[in-house]
Design a protein around this motif. Structure first.
Motif, mmCIF file in Angstrom:
data_model
loop_
_atom_site.group_PDB
_atom_site.id
_atom_site.type_symbol
_atom_site.label_atom_id
_atom_site.label_comp_id
_atom_site.label_asym_id
_atom_site.label_seq_id
_atom_site.Cartn_x
_atom_site.Cartn_y
_atom_site.Cartn_z
ATOM 1 N N TYR A 515 42.921 30.546 46.047
ATOM 2 C CA TYR A 515 42.740 31.201 44.746
ATOM 3 C C TYR A 515 41.267 31.210 44.369
ATOM 4 C CZ TYR A 515 47.797 30.873 43.933
ATOM 5 O OH TYR A 515 49.147 31.000 44.019
ATOM 6 N N GLU A 517 38.732 30.901 46.377
ATOM 7 C CA GLU A 517 37.993 31.753 47.308
ATOM 8 C C GLU A 517 38.136 33.222 46.921
ATOM 9 O OE1 GLU A 517 39.238 31.284 51.345
ATOM 10 O OE2 GLU A 517 37.342 30.325 51.880
ATOM 11 N N ALA A 518 39.384 33.608 46.633
ATOM 12 C CA ALA A 518 39.628 35.008 46.283
ATOM 13 C C ALA A 518 38.865 35.367 45.021
ATOM 14 C CB ALA A 518 41.124 35.224 46.075
ATOM 15 N N SER A 519 38.909 34.463 44.056
ATOM 16 C CA SER A 519 38.254 34.753 42.795
ATOM 17 C C SER A 519 36.757 34.904 42.998
ATOM 18 C CB SER A 519 38.562 33.629 41.814
ATOM 19 O OG SER A 519 37.692 33.688 40.736
ATOM 20 N N GLU A 520 36.169 34.015 43.797
ATOM 21 C CA GLU A 520 34.727 34.093 43.995
ATOM 22 C C GLU A 520 34.344 35.312 44.817
ATOM 23 O OE1 GLU A 520 33.296 30.295 45.231
ATOM 24 O OE2 GLU A 520 33.778 29.471 43.264
ATOM 25 N N ALA A 521 35.189 35.657 45.772
ATOM 26 C CA ALA A 521 34.897 36.845 46.564
ATOM 27 C C ALA A 521 34.973 38.106 45.715
ATOM 28 C CB ALA A 521 35.862 36.943 47.735
ATOM 29 N N LEU A 522 35.688 38.028 44.584
ATOM 30 C CA LEU A 522 35.779 39.184 43.695
ATOM 31 C C LEU A 522 34.631 39.200 42.697
ATOM 32 C CD1 LEU A 522 39.585 39.312 43.052
ATOM 33 C CD2 LEU A 522 38.199 41.132 44.013
ATOM 34 N N GLY A 523 33.698 38.277 42.855
ATOM 35 C CA GLY A 523 32.526 38.290 41.985
ATOM 36 C C GLY A 523 32.734 37.592 40.670
ATOM 37 N N ALA A 524 33.634 36.584 40.638
ATOM 38 C CA ALA A 524 33.774 35.783 39.428
ATOM 39 C C ALA A 524 32.812 34.608 39.528
ATOM 40 C CB ALA A 524 35.195 35.278 39.286
ATOM 41 N N SER A 525 32.245 34.231 38.391
ATOM 42 C CA SER A 525 31.335 33.091 38.426
ATOM 43 C C SER A 525 32.148 31.808 38.515
ATOM 44 C CB SER A 525 30.466 33.073 37.180
ATOM 45 O OG SER A 525 31.276 32.766 36.072
ATOM 46 N N VAL A 533 41.197 31.156 36.590
ATOM 47 C CA VAL A 533 42.097 31.063 37.746
ATOM 48 C C VAL A 533 42.651 29.645 37.914
ATOM 49 C CG1 VAL A 533 42.287 31.326 40.230
ATOM 50 C CG2 VAL A 533 40.946 32.957 38.918
#
Lengths: 635, 275
Positions: A515, A517-525, A533
């Protein structure tokens, strides 16, 4: 292949099990351990119920005695009397607060001077006493010893004078004057130093001058107080007579109980001679039924007087109201005055309703078992071992526990969860390695030790801070009692932070790394990932952590017993949030405090068991909810 | 076409805001990159230029460093303790992504990633696709709704889920979940989409759908696909890079590499002699 192994002829086929293997024994051992824990839990429940459930019939009988002996009748009047007294006390507090508020500066100056003087006296006191009360001095003997004492006194005085508390409200000159007067003071002097006397006089004069304009208010208060006197004396008279009846009834009850015990013993006795003896004892113990009808009739003779006095009081209370001052200048005084004013109509209402209550009351009304239940669950007082009547009401204890829990969780939830989020999401590995064990270590501190900390450090410091003028705006400041709900709540917060922290951190850890990883890959800080998340995904785990923390707080005994102040009274909510700075008692504390002192099997003893059951059910409920939330989150 | 293994192209260092200038043909330039995990060097002196609006496949046996290289491009390796770039640089849209002035969060907005195992958030389908937009602070409901629909259509998932947008994404099948992850990634209109073995957990039919999807989206995005599956590489990619033991052995046109590889080891791997 059917040929059997020749060696195993005696014990069947070689595949078959023979005897009781070691492995099975081990298995049986562990199974019995697991079973034992369940058995113990059942034992606890059975024991609690067996001891506790006897409470309700016993309490019902006490309430019945309360009624037929006429105590209940007297309490109708007494309730009004204490309401009247409470209003009187509010008025008096308003009066004092008004005056003290106006000469606050004089009060503090005089207090500071006195504090300087008394610190000085404490330090030189013992030597001074020796000089003054020296038997040798009276006879004019041992001059040498006296000289040594005097030299000691001088040395101590010099030391004491350099070691005085601060006095921010005294001018430098005044302080110097006081110190000089102490320095030059003969050891024999008994009167106060001139500055102390002067400031005391100034304070008294200021009080006097501020009391002048309040003359009328004082008179009103006195009138009000006098108005209740007649009712007070009749209540006193009635009290004496009903107490005697109650005692007779109680003695009879005890005798009756003894007799039943003897008879039961007789029925079980095997030896015929002993049986005879027991039965004879039982017969001798048969008390004659005490007469309560007679005293009741005498009590009822006072009824007309009682009714008349209530009407009188209602009228005079109504008449006095307009003569109260409209407002007072000091904030604290106004608050007391307003409290008195708002209590006024209630008092009149109650006084007017009382005759109806008195008339409809009869001592022959039956007391059902449900009355004992209701009285326990909704009773606003927990009074035990008193001369009047014991009441076992849950509310004051439950409110205390609840308020402490509120304070504790208000502090522990943000701290525990905040720390968990930080450690799990933002901390560097080295910080993690430091913070986690430290927080978890708090859990290992014995609660008694924390209690010390609470009393000696926290309670004292908090009260000192609360006396600061700049913090006067906080409700409840300055704090009267060092040990109060807030102190206990703070300590319990300290104790439940590790629980909440560990479980919340586990919950965050259990969120799949994918979760994040996905969030960070989507450009979330980092912050967005944590709060949008990770925390939502771990929400039910965090909720369970909070619930388990609550369970810990409610069930904790030692700290609250040491630090909560143990006053069995519903806090005075007229102080608003200041109610959190009042002392209180708790469900757990009352058991720990009283169980050692109650007679075995008494109603009081059983009442404590019912409290125990209440606690057990509450904590069980909380933990079961937490468990439910947790298992749901794991799905 | 510059099918080079070692050509050094001097690319000028320019500030981030250079969109108006003529963009170089390569979306991503990897220059002499070496990368270590602890004391092991997992990537050795890699130089590679990835074409814009094309699909590049990374192939090679397990542990050859192809995934590591992929994760370097959007700096996902930053999160792993003990890793570091020892030499070289990666230039995405004319800026060195390891420049101290680069905000890694902004970089990842332009370089999206789809993971080996589909990892939708435990929320509704709609919220999964809207997540990236919301993280950028977009509040306008109409904009979000339109973007979600476009992305789901682009990911060929719209018809399958349009009636249950508010149901949990975890209720979708594996293939649908992976396409949802692709939709989620393209919803924020990245320049480059990195895919780390996107089909390894999918059945052949789902795999075919994802491959079709990549092919149809390549006109708008630059794709980099790490794969174990030789056939997949030959089906979806225009260029292929073959890695072995942290080194790039060969890079070139996919068709050429699969029919006539220049290096013996590539031929051995492709024909299944090892790996």
């Amino acid at each position: 292949m059917v040929s059997p192994n020749p060696q195993s002829e005696s014990s069947g086929h070689r595949f078959q099990r023979r005897g009781f293997s070691f492995e099975r024994a081990i298995r049986f051992f562990f199974a019995s351990n697991a079973g034992l824990t369940i058995f113990i839990l059942l034992l606890i429940i059975v024991f609690l119920l067996r001891e506790g459930l006897g409470f309700f019939p016993g309490y019902r009988r006490e309430l019945e005695v309360y009624r037929i002996a006429g105590l209940e009748f007297v309490d109708i009047s007494r309730k009004n009397l204490s309401a009247h007294e409470q209003v009187t006390s509010l008025l008096n507090r308003a009066y004092q607060a008004e005056i003290n508020g106006k000469c606050y500066n004089e009060l503090l100056r005089s207090q500071e001077a006195s504090a300087l003087y008394s610190t000085f006296s404490d330090q030189v006191g013992p030597t001074r006493d020796l000089i003054l009360n020296n038997p040798a001095a009276a006879t004019g003997g041992d001059e040498g010893m006296l000289a040594v004492l005097r030299a000691n006194y001088e040395a101590q005085r010099a030391k004491a004078l350099t070691n005085l508390p601060a006095s921010p409200r005294l001018s430098e000159a005044e302080r110097q004057e006081l110190i000089d007067s102490l320095r030059n003071r003969p050891a024999e002097a008994a009167d106060e130093p001139p500055l102390v006397a002067k400031l005391n006089a100034a304070f008294a004069a200021a009080r006097q001058s501020h009391a002048e304009p309040l003359q009328k208010f004082r008179e009103t208060i006195d009138n009000f107080e006098t108005a209740g006197m007649d009712l007070g004396s009749i209540v006193m008279e009635m009290t004496e007579s009903v107490t005697a009846t109650k005692e007779a009834l109680q003695t009879a009850d005890i005798l009756e109980k003894d007799r039943k015990t003897l008879l039961a013993a007789a029925a079980n006795a095997k030896d015929p001679i002993e049986r005879e003896k027991l039965i004879a004892d039982a017969k001798a113990a048969l008390a004659e039924k005490p007469d309560y009808e007679g005293p009741m009739a005498t009590l009822m003779e006072k009824k007309p007087d009682c009714l008349k006095l209530h009407e009188q009081l209602a009228t005079s209370v109504g008449e006095i109201f307009p003569s109260l001052p409209g407002s007072l200048t000091q904030a604290k005084a106004s608050r007391y005055l307003n409290a008195a004013k708002s209590a006024w109509p209630v008092l009149i209402e109650d006084l007017k309703a009382t005759p109806g209550k008195i008339n409809s009351w009869t001592h022959t009304d039956p007391v059902p078992l449900s009355a004992a239940f209701i009285s326990f669950l909704t009773g606003k007082s927990w009074v035990t071992g008193g001369e009047w009547q014991d009441f076992y009401g849950l509310i004051p204890l439950a409110v205390g526990s609840l308020m402490i829990a509120i304070v504790a969780l208000t502090i522990a939830i943000p701290v525990g969860i905040g720390a968990a989020i930080y450690v799990n999401q933002f901390a560097a590995p080295r910080e993690q390695a430091l913070v986690k064990p430290v927080i978890e270590f708090i859990q290992a501190i014995p609660s008694v030790v924390l209690g010390f900390l609470g009393i000696m450090v926290f309670g004292t410091i908090l009260r000192e801070i609360s006396t600061l003028d700049s913090l006067n705006w906080i409700p409840g400041f300055p704090i009267d009692e060092r040990l109060n709900i807030f102190t206990a709540g703070c300590l319990l917060a300290l104790m439940s932070v590790p629980t909440i922290f560990s479980l919340a951190e586990d919950a965050l850890n259990n969120v799949p790394a994918a979760y994040a990883e996905a969030s960070e890959a989507l450009g979330a800080s980092r912050l967005q990932t944590a709060f949008r998340v990770m925390v939502p995904a771990a929400f039910s785990g965090i909720l369970a952590a909070v619930l388990l923390g609550l369970g810990r707080v409610i069930g904790e005994t030692m700290v609250v017993l040491l630090v909560a102040g143990n006053r069995i009274k519903i806090p005075d909510f007229s102080e608003g949030l200041g109610a959190f700075f009042q002392p209180s008692h708790t469900l757990t504390g009352i058991i720990a405090q009283e169980l050692g002192e109650v007679p075995l099997g008494s109603v009081h003893y059983r009442a404590l068991f019912v409290i125990g059951i209440t606690l057990f059910v509450t904590v069980l409920g909380i933990n079961a909810t937490a468990h439910h939330v947790l298992t749901r989150s794991k799905k | 076409m510059n099918a080079t293994t070692n050509s050094m192209q001097e690319s000028p260092e320019k500030p981030a805001a250079s969109t108006s200038q003529a963009r170089s043909k390569s979306a991503v330039q990897i220059q002499n990159l070496s990368f270590s995990y602890g004391s092991t060097e997992t990537l050795k002196n890699i130089t590679l230029h990835l074409d814009r609006n094309a699909v590049t496949a990374f192939i090679g046996p397990s542990g050859c460093g192809k995934s590591t290289l992929l994760r370097c491009i959007n700096r996902m390796n930053d999160e792993i303790i003990g890793t570091r770039i020892t030499a070289g640089k990666i230039i995405v849209e004319d800026i060195d992504i390891h420049d101290p002035s680069v905000d890694v969060v902004k970089l990842r907005r332009d370089v999206g990633m789809v993971f080996q195992k589909s990892n939708p958030f435990p929320r509704s389908i709609f919220e999964n696709v809207a997540f990236g937009l919301r993280m950028r602070g977009i509040r306008n409901k109409a904009v979000i709704e339109q973007s979600v629909e476009e992305s789901l259509r682009a990911a060929a998932l719209w018809d399958e889920v349009k009636d249950r947008l508010n149901e949990s994404a975890l209720g979708l099948s594996g293939g649908q979940q992976q396409r949802l992850c692709i939709a989620r990634t393209i919803a924020v209109k990245p320049l480059v989409v990195l895919m780390d073995e996107p089909c390894s957990a999918l059945d052949p039919i789902a795999t075919a759908k994802v491959e079709e999807l990549i092919w149809s989206l390549k006109k708008d995005y630059t794709f980099v696909v790490v794969t174990h599956n030789m056939h997949q590489a030959s089906r979806v990619s225009e260029k292929t890079a073959f890695f072995y033991m942290g080194e790039m052995i060969e890079f070139g046109e996919t068709t050429k590499m699969f029919t006539n590889p220049a290096v013996k080891r590539t031929e051995d791997y492709i024909s299944g002699r090892f790996g």
